[in-house]
Enzyme design. Sequence first.
Site, PDB file in Angstrom:
ATOM      1  CD  GLN A  89     -50.606  22.690 -30.572  1.00 28.07           C
ATOM      2  OE1 GLN A  89     -51.501  22.337 -29.813  1.00 28.07           O
ATOM      3  NE2 GLN A  89     -50.032  21.866 -31.431  1.00 28.07           N
ATOM      4  N   PRO A 103     -47.773  18.323 -27.050  1.00 25.12           N
ATOM      5  CG  PRO A 103     -48.535  19.642 -28.845  1.00 25.12           C
ATOM      6  CD  PRO A 103     -47.487  18.628 -28.459  1.00 25.12           C
ATOM      7  CB  CYS A 130     -56.880  19.582 -32.874  1.00 25.09           C
ATOM      8  SG  CYS A 130     -58.143  19.140 -31.677  1.00 25.09           S
ATOM      9  N   GLY A 138     -46.225   9.798 -32.265  1.00 25.39           N
ATOM     10  CA  GLY A 138     -47.186   8.722 -32.422  1.00 25.39           C
ATOM     11  C   GLY A 138     -46.688   7.366 -31.975  1.00 25.39           C
ATOM     12  CG  ASP A 139     -48.915   4.558 -32.104  1.00 25.18           C
ATOM     13  OD1 ASP A 139     -49.686   5.291 -31.466  1.00 25.18           O
ATOM     14  OD2 ASP A 139     -49.269   3.884 -33.091  1.00 25.18           O
ATOM     15  N   GLY A 156     -46.135  11.335 -26.062  1.00 23.18           N
ATOM     16  CA  GLY A 156     -47.516  11.692 -25.753  1.00 23.18           C
ATOM     17  C   GLY A 156     -48.083  10.764 -24.705  1.00 23.18           C
ATOM     18  NE  ARG A 157     -52.014   8.068 -27.608  1.00 22.92           N
ATOM     19  CZ  ARG A 157     -52.405   7.196 -28.534  1.00 22.92           C
ATOM     20  NH1 ARG A 157     -53.568   6.592 -28.407  1.00 22.92           N
ATOM     21  NH2 ARG A 157     -51.631   6.946 -29.571  1.00 22.92           N
TER      22      ARG A 157
HETATM   23  C1  LIG Z   1     -55.623  13.748 -24.505  1.00 25.82           C
HETATM   24  C2  LIG Z   1     -54.874  14.259 -25.705  1.00 25.82           C
HETATM   25  C3  LIG Z   1     -54.852  15.611 -25.964  1.00 25.82           C
HETATM   26  C4  LIG Z   1     -54.145  16.102 -27.074  1.00 25.82           C
HETATM   27  N1  LIG Z   1     -54.102  17.449 -27.280  1.00 25.82           N
HETATM   28  C5  LIG Z   1     -53.335  17.942 -28.301  1.00 25.82           C
HETATM   29  C6  LIG Z   1     -53.154  19.345 -28.450  1.00 25.82           C
HETATM   30  O1  LIG Z   1     -53.666  20.170 -27.667  1.00 25.82           O
HETATM   31  N2  LIG Z   1     -52.386  19.762 -29.498  1.00 25.82           N
HETATM   32  C7  LIG Z   1     -51.797  18.879 -30.380  1.00 25.82           C
HETATM   33  O2  LIG Z   1     -51.101  19.301 -31.311  1.00 25.82           O
HETATM   34  N3  LIG Z   1     -51.924  17.550 -30.226  1.00 25.82           N
HETATM   35  C8  LIG Z   1     -52.662  17.073 -29.206  1.00 25.82           C
HETATM   36  N4  LIG Z   1     -52.742  15.720 -29.015  1.00 25.82           N
HETATM   37  C9  LIG Z   1     -51.972  14.818 -29.914  1.00 25.82           C
HETATM   38  C10 LIG Z   1     -50.587  14.491 -29.311  1.00 25.82           C
HETATM   39  O3  LIG Z   1     -49.789  15.642 -29.238  1.00 25.82           O
HETATM   40  C11 LIG Z   1     -49.862  13.411 -30.133  1.00 25.82           C
HETATM   41  O4  LIG Z   1     -49.544  13.906 -31.404  1.00 25.82           O
HETATM   42  C12 LIG Z   1     -50.710  12.145 -30.281  1.00 25.82           C
HETATM   43  O5  LIG Z   1     -51.278  11.778 -29.035  1.00 25.82           O
HETATM   44  C13 LIG Z   1     -49.872  10.973 -30.822  1.00 25.82           C
HETATM   45  O6  LIG Z   1     -48.829  10.682 -29.964  1.00 25.82           O
HETATM   46  P1  LIG Z   1     -48.873   9.469 -28.864  1.00 25.82           P
HETATM   47  O7  LIG Z   1     -49.247   8.219 -29.595  1.00 25.82           O
HETATM   48  O8  LIG Z   1     -47.457   9.477 -28.351  1.00 25.82           O
HETATM   49  O9  LIG Z   1     -49.879   9.842 -27.846  1.00 25.82           O
HETATM   50  C14 LIG Z   1     -53.461  15.214 -27.938  1.00 25.82           C
HETATM   51  C15 LIG Z   1     -53.494  13.842 -27.661  1.00 25.82           C
HETATM   52  C16 LIG Z   1     -54.171  13.356 -26.562  1.00 25.82           C
HETATM   53  C17 LIG Z   1     -54.173  11.875 -26.289  1.00 25.82           C
END
Ligand SMILES: Cc1cc2nc3c(=O)[nH]c(=O)nc-3n(C[C@H](O)[C@H](O)[C@H](O)COP(=O)(O)O)c2cc1C
Length: 326
Positions: free
Chosen positions: A75, A21, A104, A205-206, A228-229
Site C-alpha cells: 500500500q 493494512p 488514513c 470495519g468492525d 483489522g483490529r
Molecule cells: C493501528 C491501525 C493502523 C492502521 N493503518 C492503516 C494503514 O496503514 N492503511 C490503511 O489503509 N488503513 C489503516 N488502518 C485502517 C484499517 O485498515 C481498517 O480499515 C480499520 O481499522 C477498520 O477495520 P477494523 O474495524 O477491522 O479494525 C489502520 C487501523 C489501525 C487500527
Amino acid sequence: MQITHPLIRSLQLENPIILAPMAGITSLPYRRVMKDFGAALVYTEMVSANGLIRDGRKTRELLVSCPEEAPLGVQLFGDDPQVLAEATRMIAGECTLLDINMGCPVKKVIRSGAGSALLKEPVRIGKIVRAVRAEYDGPLTVKIRSGWDLDNINFIEVGKIIENEGADAITLHPRTRSQAFGGKADWQQITVLKRTVKIPVIGSGDIFSADDGICMLQETGCDAIMIGRGGYGNPWLIRDILALLSGQKKSDVTAQEKLNVAMRHLQWHREQFGDRKTLFEMRKHLCWYARGLTGAGKFRGELQKATSLEQLIAQVENFYHEADNG
Ligand SMILES: Cc1cc2nc3c(=O)[nH]c(=O)nc-3n(C[C@H](O)[C@H](O)[C@H](O)COP(=O)(O)O)c2cc1C
C-alpha cells in the site's frame, strides 16, 4: 454460504478473507501469522511514495517480504499523482498487488494532503489512479473511507471515479475521516457501493467475531472482507470464519495453542528485527494473545518491566504454564 475465490484483475484469491493494512502492526512477522491461519491476501502498512523516491532505507524496509506470505499487497500513500507514479515504477516489478491509501485519518498524513484528505479532492483522486494505472499492469486496489465528514459523504462519486480510471477493486471502511474509529462502521454503505460499481468491493470495519465476518459478507454482498483490529492476538478469527463458510463449527483455542502461536510470532519477529525491537514491539501482541486468560491483567504489567528479550520470553512461558494449570 461457501468459500468464494474473488478475482482481482489477474489475481484469484483462495478465499474472501484479507488482512487489513495497519501501520505499526502489519509487519512481515504479523502478516506471516495471519497468512498461516488462512488469510488469502495480506497488505503491508502504508508506505510513503515520497519516502520511496527519496530512496529512504527505512521506507524500503517496509517492503521486505518472504515467499511464504505471498500474495502480498503493497500500500502506497501520497498526494501527488506524479510522485505516486514514480514510486509505482520503482516497485512495480516486485509487487503482486498495489493499493493506494485514500482513507488514513492521521493528522500528519492529512496535513501532507494524502490519506483521507484526498476525499475532499475527487478530481485529484482520478488523476492519481490514472497516473498509477499507467505505470502498473498488475492488480490495483484503492482503499477509501466514506467521506471527509458526515456532511460530505462521497464514497459513491469517489468509487465511480476509481473504477473509471481503471482500478481493479475498492476497499471501503465505512466511516468518515472525522469519525476516526468512533461509532459503528455503516455496513449499509458497503452494500450501496457494491451495487454501484462492477469491480470487486472489499468491506472493512468492525469484524470482531466470526459471526461478524459472515454477517458482513451476507448483508452487504461484498466480494471479500478485511480483518483489522479484530485479528489482534486472534488469528483464529480467520480460521473460524473459514470454518463457518465451509459449514463447519468454530473451535476453541487452548492456552497451549496460544502459547505456540505467540512464540512463533515472537521468533519470526526476532529473526526479522533483532532482540531490542522485538522486546518493545512484541509486548502489545503478547498482551493481545493473553486476553481472556486468567491473570492477563497482571501479566500485562509484568511485560512492561522486562528489560531483556530472555526475560520477556521467561515471563510468557511462566504465564502460560500457570494458565494451563489454573
Ligand atoms: C493501528 C491501525 C493502523 C492502521 N493503518 C492503516 C494503514 O496503514 N492503511 C490503511 O489503509 N488503513 C489503516 N488502518 C485502517 C484499517 O485498515 C481498517 O480499515 C480499520 O481499522 C477498520 O477495520 P477494523 O474495524 O477491522 O479494525 C489502520 C487501523 C489501525 C487500527
